[in-house]
Design an enzyme around this catalytic site. Sequence first.
Site, PDB file in Angstrom:
ATOM      1  N   HIS A 162      75.329  46.064 -77.226  1.00  0.00           N
ATOM      2  CA  HIS A 162      75.385  44.680 -76.748  1.00  0.00           C
ATOM      3  C   HIS A 162      75.830  44.658 -75.284  1.00  0.00           C
ATOM      4  O   HIS A 162      76.688  45.443 -74.880  1.00  0.00           O
ATOM      5  CB  HIS A 162      76.348  43.873 -77.611  1.00  0.00           C
ATOM      6  CG  HIS A 162      76.571  42.495 -77.083  1.00  0.00           C
ATOM      7  ND1 HIS A 162      75.533  41.614 -76.899  1.00  0.00           N
ATOM      8  CD2 HIS A 162      77.688  41.863 -76.656  1.00  0.00           C
ATOM      9  CE1 HIS A 162      76.004  40.487 -76.403  1.00  0.00           C
ATOM     10  NE2 HIS A 162      77.305  40.613 -76.228  1.00  0.00           N
ATOM     11  N   ASN A 218      75.290  38.283 -69.988  1.00  0.00           N
ATOM     12  CA  ASN A 218      75.362  38.369 -71.450  1.00  0.00           C
ATOM     13  C   ASN A 218      74.487  37.267 -72.049  1.00  0.00           C
ATOM     14  O   ASN A 218      74.803  36.085 -71.922  1.00  0.00           O
ATOM     15  CB  ASN A 218      76.827  38.197 -71.883  1.00  0.00           C
ATOM     16  CG  ASN A 218      77.004  38.287 -73.386  1.00  0.00           C
ATOM     17  OD1 ASN A 218      76.042  38.383 -74.137  1.00  0.00           O
ATOM     18  ND2 ASN A 218      78.258  38.243 -73.823  1.00  0.00           N
ATOM     19  N   CYS A 235      77.418  37.207 -80.532  1.00  0.00           N
ATOM     20  CA  CYS A 235      76.855  38.394 -79.871  1.00  0.00           C
ATOM     21  C   CYS A 235      76.394  39.463 -80.858  1.00  0.00           C
ATOM     22  O   CYS A 235      75.680  40.391 -80.474  1.00  0.00           O
ATOM     23  CB  CYS A 235      77.855  38.980 -78.888  1.00  0.00           C
ATOM     24  SG  CYS A 235      78.131  37.870 -77.496  1.00  0.00           S
TER      25      CYS A 235
END
Length: 350
Positions: free
Chosen positions: A277, A307, A112
């Site tokens: 993020h 995500n 990520c």
Amino acid sequence: MKSVITGSGIGIPKNVVRNDMLTKLMDTSDEWIQQRSGVQERHYAEAGQSSADLGMLAAQDALTAANKTTADIDAVIFATMTPAYYFPGNGPIVQAKMGFPEIPTFDIRQQCSGFLYGLDLADSLLKSGKFNRILLIGADSHTPLMPWHRGWEITFGHDREITPEEYEFNTRFRHLTVLFGDGAGAMVIERSENGERGFLHSRLFTNGSNIEALYMKGGSRTRPWIEPEQLVNGDLIPIMEGRGVFKEAVSRMPGAVRTVCSEAGVQLEEVDLVLSHQANLRIVEAVQKQLGLPPEKVPHNIERYGNTTSGTLPILFHECLTDGRIQPGMLICFTALGSGLHWGAALYRT
Ligand code: ACO
């Protein structure tokens, strides 16, 4: 000299998967998913559509926006944790399929935090003087990491009965699978000699003391690297200790934002947007509150994408640019945290 983003683009698969579709597969609910994560829907790549394919859609968009062709690019950086193949990485695929000259391609894997690391790497390479223009791609296709052979074709509209065993198996991974979506973003980043625009400062961190908080098996520790029973047992689905990662995210990201601001001599209040993020809406909101910023300064789009790992920062950047939330002269802070753990922040003047 500064490194400036001159074009951005996104690559989003067509198939939209709403929370209610997932309730057919496992014991979950739209209410739980929205309350605990904020996700309402996500996109799933078609069978055979890899992270490299999604990345190329975004890359083409970014090149067009920058008014450049493949001949103008000196190097490609590709961030992903779900490459099309175990090896080589996605870089050579992009080089050949998009028709780049024989330029170097870098494959990086910080999950990520991949795109954030890519921004820092692109900035450093441009500052080194070796390259003038870099294409940075962040893309992930998570669907192959789901318990796919247990009825997940339902998410593509192929309705069928799920057996109690499949339902039970899928439910084992519900804390993880409901969060992720597939998607890509890309930026053209180039050297600029004029003015204040560009990357000002960044800081990256790694702490590998607890990789088991978020990791996936299958690799050179195992002989052979994948065994049939690993598939049967679900051992090749990522393992995530959600609460632990949540705690790290809500302290590390605000910490990194404060660090880059103080090292760059910038007051937090001067930052116009924090692009964080998108792992969980509650994490984004906690980052905003920890930093004492108003909600409109910490935008989110996890509701529509879930995500997308390496895709989240460039997708959010591109959306904010397209809808006018990003304007010339603004101070933007990118921040991310992901498996590793890797995290950090980068300050950018538009
Ligand atoms: N549907 C219904 N119930 C569920 C689901 C689901 N999808 N998932 C878990 N539950 C249940 C659990 O079984 C548990 O039940 P119990 O109380 O009866 O035991 C209950 O809900 C609470 O579970 P928690 O795991 O404690 O829920 P939490 O509020 O922590 O939310 C979540 C879980 C969403 C995973 C959260 O912890 C999180 O977002 N963590 C961070 C994720 C992250 O940031 N990852 C990093 C990026 S990913 C990368 O780098 C690749």
